[in-house]
Design a protein around this motif. Structure first.
Motif, PDB file in Angstrom:
ATOM      1  N   UNK A   1     -21.274  19.465  -2.797  1.00 47.89           N
ATOM      2  CA  UNK A   1     -20.801  18.353  -3.804  1.00 47.89           C
ATOM      3  C   UNK A   1     -21.023  17.172  -4.136  1.00 47.89           C
ATOM      4  N   UNK A   2     -20.924  17.117  -5.103  1.00 45.74           N
ATOM      5  CA  UNK A   2     -21.395  15.573  -5.721  1.00 45.74           C
ATOM      6  C   UNK A   2     -20.729  14.732  -5.232  1.00 45.74           C
ATOM      7  N   UNK A   3     -21.264  13.746  -5.370  1.00 48.26           N
ATOM      8  CA  UNK A   3     -20.611  12.350  -5.238  1.00 48.26           C
ATOM      9  C   UNK A   3     -19.357  11.974  -6.129  1.00 48.26           C
ATOM     10  N   UNK A   4     -18.032  11.374  -5.643  1.00 46.81           N
ATOM     11  CA  UNK A   4     -17.603  10.585  -6.127  1.00 46.81           C
ATOM     12  C   UNK A   4     -18.043   9.370  -6.840  1.00 46.81           C
ATOM     13  N   UNK A   5     -17.236   9.205  -8.110  1.00 51.32           N
ATOM     14  CA  UNK A   5     -17.726   7.475  -9.064  1.00 51.32           C
ATOM     15  C   UNK A   5     -17.123   6.471  -7.796  1.00 51.32           C
ATOM     16  N   UNK A   6     -15.992   6.866  -7.828  1.00 52.31           N
ATOM     17  CA  UNK A   6     -15.017   6.201  -7.295  1.00 52.31           C
ATOM     18  C   UNK A   6     -15.749   5.025  -5.675  1.00 52.31           C
ATOM     19  N   UNK A   7     -16.104   6.103  -4.969  1.00 49.20           N
ATOM     20  CA  UNK A   7     -17.116   6.063  -3.955  1.00 49.20           C
ATOM     21  C   UNK A   7     -18.610   4.499  -4.138  1.00 49.20           C
ATOM     22  N   UNK A   8     -18.772   5.277  -5.025  1.00 48.47           N
ATOM     23  CA  UNK A   8     -19.860   4.665  -5.664  1.00 48.47           C
ATOM     24  C   UNK A   8     -20.100   3.229  -6.058  1.00 48.47           C
ATOM     25  N   UNK A   9     -18.866   3.180  -7.321  1.00 42.46           N
ATOM     26  CA  UNK A   9     -18.172   1.701  -6.828  1.00 42.46           C
ATOM     27  C   UNK A   9     -18.128   0.878  -5.488  1.00 42.46           C
ATOM     28  N   UNK A  10     -17.595   1.649  -4.984  1.00 37.19           N
ATOM     29  CA  UNK A  10     -16.979   1.133  -3.548  1.00 37.19           C
ATOM     30  C   UNK A  10     -18.224   0.861  -2.882  1.00 37.19           C
ATOM     31  N   UNK A  11     -19.157   1.214  -3.181  1.00 32.46           N
ATOM     32  CA  UNK A  11     -20.470   1.325  -1.819  1.00 32.46           C
ATOM     33  C   UNK A  11     -20.881  -0.414  -3.071  1.00 32.46           C
ATOM     34  N   UNK A  12     -21.207  -0.029  -4.057  1.00 27.72           N
ATOM     35  CA  UNK A  12     -21.742  -1.405  -4.792  1.00 27.72           C
ATOM     36  C   UNK A  12     -20.947  -2.702  -4.468  1.00 27.72           C
ATOM     37  N   UNK A  13     -19.823  -2.606  -4.467  1.00 29.45           N
ATOM     38  CA  UNK A  13     -18.880  -3.587  -4.338  1.00 29.45           C
ATOM     39  C   UNK A  13     -18.980  -4.359  -2.662  1.00 29.45           C
ATOM     40  N   UNK A  14     -19.210  -3.315  -2.061  1.00 31.31           N
ATOM     41  CA  UNK A  14     -19.256  -3.743  -0.497  1.00 31.31           C
ATOM     42  C   UNK A  14     -20.904  -4.287  -0.416  1.00 31.31           C
ATOM     43  N   UNK A  15     -21.978  -4.504  -0.927  1.00 30.11           N
ATOM     44  CA  UNK A  15     -22.827  -4.790  -0.793  1.00 30.11           C
ATOM     45  C   UNK A  15     -23.530  -5.844  -2.359  1.00 30.11           C
ATOM     46  N   UNK A  16     -21.828  -6.201  -3.467  1.00 31.13           N
ATOM     47  CA  UNK A  16     -22.189  -7.258  -4.459  1.00 31.13           C
ATOM     48  C   UNK A  16     -23.168  -8.353  -4.445  1.00 31.13           C
ATOM     49  N   UNK A  17     -22.911  -9.118  -3.058  1.00 30.15           N
ATOM     50  CA  UNK A  17     -23.493 -10.243  -2.550  1.00 30.15           C
ATOM     51  C   UNK A  17     -25.085  -9.909  -2.408  1.00 30.15           C
ATOM     52  N   UNK A  18     -25.450  -9.125  -2.205  1.00 33.44           N
ATOM     53  CA  UNK A  18     -27.208  -8.380  -2.166  1.00 33.44           C
ATOM     54  C   UNK A  18     -27.874  -9.454  -2.940  1.00 33.44           C
ATOM     55  N   UNK A  19     -26.838  -9.153  -4.427  1.00 32.12           N
ATOM     56  CA  UNK A  19     -28.447  -9.155  -5.526  1.00 32.12           C
ATOM     57  C   UNK A  19     -27.242  -8.089  -6.354  1.00 32.12           C
ATOM     58  N   UNK A  20     -28.724  -8.743  -7.752  1.00 32.21           N
ATOM     59  CA  UNK A  20     -27.862  -8.181  -8.660  1.00 32.21           C
ATOM     60  C   UNK A  20     -27.993  -6.018  -8.513  1.00 32.21           C
ATOM     61  N   UNK A  21     -26.727  -5.755  -8.943  1.00 36.76           N
ATOM     62  CA  UNK A  21     -26.394  -4.009  -7.758  1.00 36.76           C
ATOM     63  C   UNK A  21     -26.616  -3.493  -8.884  1.00 36.76           C
ATOM     64  N   UNK A  22     -26.915  -2.552  -9.111  1.00 37.70           N
ATOM     65  CA  UNK A  22     -26.386  -0.867 -10.808  1.00 37.70           C
ATOM     66  C   UNK A  22     -26.729  -0.119  -9.395  1.00 37.70           C
ATOM     67  N   UNK A  23     -26.246   0.696 -10.621  1.00 35.55           N
ATOM     68  CA  UNK A  23     -25.986   2.257 -10.194  1.00 35.55           C
ATOM     69  C   UNK A  23     -26.130   3.303 -11.380  1.00 35.55           C
ATOM     70  N   UNK A  24     -27.331   4.495 -10.609  1.00 26.77           N
ATOM     71  CA  UNK A  24     -27.645   5.848 -11.750  1.00 26.77           C
ATOM     72  C   UNK A  24     -27.471   7.120 -10.984  1.00 26.77           C
ATOM     73  N   UNK A  25     -26.897   7.818 -11.988  1.00 23.93           N
ATOM     74  CA  UNK A  25     -26.573   9.346 -11.198  1.00 23.93           C
ATOM     75  C   UNK A  25     -27.676   9.942 -11.425  1.00 23.93           C
ATOM     76  N   UNK A  26     -28.276  10.603 -10.390  1.00 25.25           N
ATOM     77  CA  UNK A  26     -29.383  11.247 -10.472  1.00 25.25           C
ATOM     78  C   UNK A  26     -29.177  13.043  -9.910  1.00 25.25           C
TER      79      UNK A  26
END
Length: 106
Positions: A1-26
């Motif tokens: 089962x692949x990841x949902x983009x909604x979940x990736x954006x949720x994780x990214x928003x939760x750690x946004x204050x850690x620095x410059x956050x970006x994601x890449x599909x692999x």
């Protein structure tokens, strides 16, 4: 089962204050980078972080798992606790190396 983009954006928003956050599909899954360092791998909507001595004491009671077949064991990151996730990600980003640049084939 692949990841949902909604979940990736949720994780990214939760750690946004850690620095410059970006994601890449692999390969149907995602790698989340903080300050250009690969910190979180998300497989089947489960965020994993590499086992590292810098976070060992923080993750003593954390669940562990294998993000994909053939991978080393990783910690499962509880991103619902944003303050904890940010602290852990910042710690990892400090100690993990930058990815090696690939040489282009001629």
């Amino acid at each position: 089962m692949a990841c949902s983009l909604d979940f990736i954006e949720f994780v990214s928003s939760q750690i946004a204050s850690a620095g410059m956050v970006r994601y890449r599909k692999m390969f149907g899954e995602y790698m989340i980078y903080v300050d250009e360092k690969p910190v979180i791998i998300v497989c089947d909507n489960i965020p994993y972080v590499k086992e590292h001595e810098a976070i060992e004491s923080m993750m003593q009671s954390a669940e562990r798992g294998f993000p994909y077949e053939g991978a080393k064991e990783h910690y499962v990151l509880d991103v619902s606790r944003s303050d904890f996730a940010v602290k852990l990600v910042k710690t990892l980003a400090e100690v993990l190396p930058y990815p090696k640049s690939r040489k282009k084939k001629k």
